[in-house]
Design a protein around this motif. Structure first.
Motif, PDB file in Angstrom:
ATOM      1  N   ASP A 126       0.830  -1.204   0.000  1.00 58.29           N
ATOM      2  CA  ASP A 126       0.000   0.000   0.000  1.00 58.29           C
ATOM      3  C   ASP A 126       0.865   1.255   0.000  1.00 58.29           C
ATOM      4  O   ASP A 126       1.194   1.792  -1.043  1.00 58.29           O
ATOM      5  CB  ASP A 126      -1.004  -0.038   1.152  1.00 58.29           C
ATOM      6  CG  ASP A 126      -0.433  -0.680   2.398  1.00 58.29           C
ATOM      7  OD1 ASP A 126       0.381  -0.038   3.078  1.00 58.29           O
ATOM      8  OD2 ASP A 126      -0.794  -1.841   2.690  1.00 58.29           O
ATOM      9  N   MET A 156      -2.063  -1.911  -3.908  1.00 54.73           N
ATOM     10  CA  MET A 156      -3.268  -1.137  -3.638  1.00 54.73           C
ATOM     11  C   MET A 156      -3.282   0.224  -4.299  1.00 54.73           C
ATOM     12  O   MET A 156      -4.343   0.730  -4.677  1.00 54.73           O
ATOM     13  CB  MET A 156      -3.463  -0.986  -2.125  1.00 54.73           C
ATOM     14  CG  MET A 156      -3.924  -2.267  -1.446  1.00 54.73           C
ATOM     15  SD  MET A 156      -3.939  -2.143   0.359  1.00 54.73           S
ATOM     16  CE  MET A 156      -4.940  -0.682   0.603  1.00 54.73           C
ATOM     17  N   ASN A 173      -8.248  -3.026  -2.839  1.00 51.92           N
ATOM     18  CA  ASN A 173      -8.085  -3.068  -1.393  1.00 51.92           C
ATOM     19  C   ASN A 173      -8.763  -4.328  -0.879  1.00 51.92           C
ATOM     20  O   ASN A 173      -9.998  -4.412  -0.876  1.00 51.92           O
ATOM     21  CB  ASN A 173      -8.718  -1.815  -0.770  1.00 51.92           C
ATOM     22  CG  ASN A 173      -8.461  -1.711   0.720  1.00 51.92           C
ATOM     23  OD1 ASN A 173      -7.874  -2.602   1.327  1.00 51.92           O
ATOM     24  ND2 ASN A 173      -8.906  -0.624   1.317  1.00 51.92           N
TER      25      ASN A 173
END
Length: 203
Positions: A126, A156, A173
């Motif tokens: 992420d 992500m 996600n």
């Protein structure tokens, strides 16, 4: 990825996560990367790392990298919240920027001996802070970035500070069965135990 107020979290059950890990193993194999070991980031990278290691016939080791938010989340009894409540908290975490703001990471445990050409596995990439901290640790031990293959189940964000070399999913996600609030968490634990994975790998 959509804006913070539109964050959509998708849940993968155990079987879906298992199949995605098999896809990751196939992609790593097809990459032709000459790896000498698989390094999974606990907790999210443990099951995918075990699957990749088994598929490629490579030794698997794991490392834990913590952040301040992890300890806070463990204090909250997420497993007792309804699913809608858990999803609301996750959306708020992402939308408020708290997830990105608490970016400090700490490597827990030793990488001795570290693979010289590792496949580094995590479930999601992420902010990139976790991966950056691990890459720094590996570099201090003489392992350069071009000798590392970063493979994840999902990348992500397109704005991450690190781009995965291999990702099964892009800009998604995902919530996985190794989340402590997952209905499939017990299946994840059983999977690790059946493969005699040391407890520190997945707790």
């Amino acid at each position: 990825m959509t804006s913070g107020s539109e964050v959509r979290i998708e849940t993968l059950d155990f079987d879906e996560a298992y199949r995605a890990s098999l896809q990751l193993a196939a992609a790593v194999s097809e990459s032709g990367f000459d790896a000498d070991g698989v390094l999974g980031i606990a907790t999210g990278g443990v099951m995918p790392a075990l699957i990749v290691g088994e598929a490629l016939g490579l030794p698997v080791s794991t490392i834990r990298i913590t952040r301040p938010l992890t300890g806070l989340k463990r204090m909250v009894p997420l497993r007792h919240l309804p699913h809608s409540g858990k999803q609301f908290l996750r959306r708020m975490e992402m939308a408020t920027g708290l997830y990105r703001a608490l970016s400090r990471r700490q490597v827990v445990g030793s990488l001795e001996p570290a693979p010289k050409r590792p496949v580094v596995i995590d479930d999601s990439l992420d902010t990139g802070a976790t991966m950056i901290e691990l890459l720094r640790r590996l570099q201090r031990q003489g392992v350069k970035r071009d000798a590392v293959l970063v493979a994840v189940l999902t990348q992500m964000y397109s704005t991450s500070r690190v781009t995965a070399d291999i990702a099964v999913f892009q800009l998604r996600n995902l919530s996985f069965p190794w989340s402590r609030d997952s209905h499939d968490y017990a299946r994840f634990l059983d999977y690790c135990k059946q493969r005699n994975a040391p407890e520190q790998r997945w707790r």
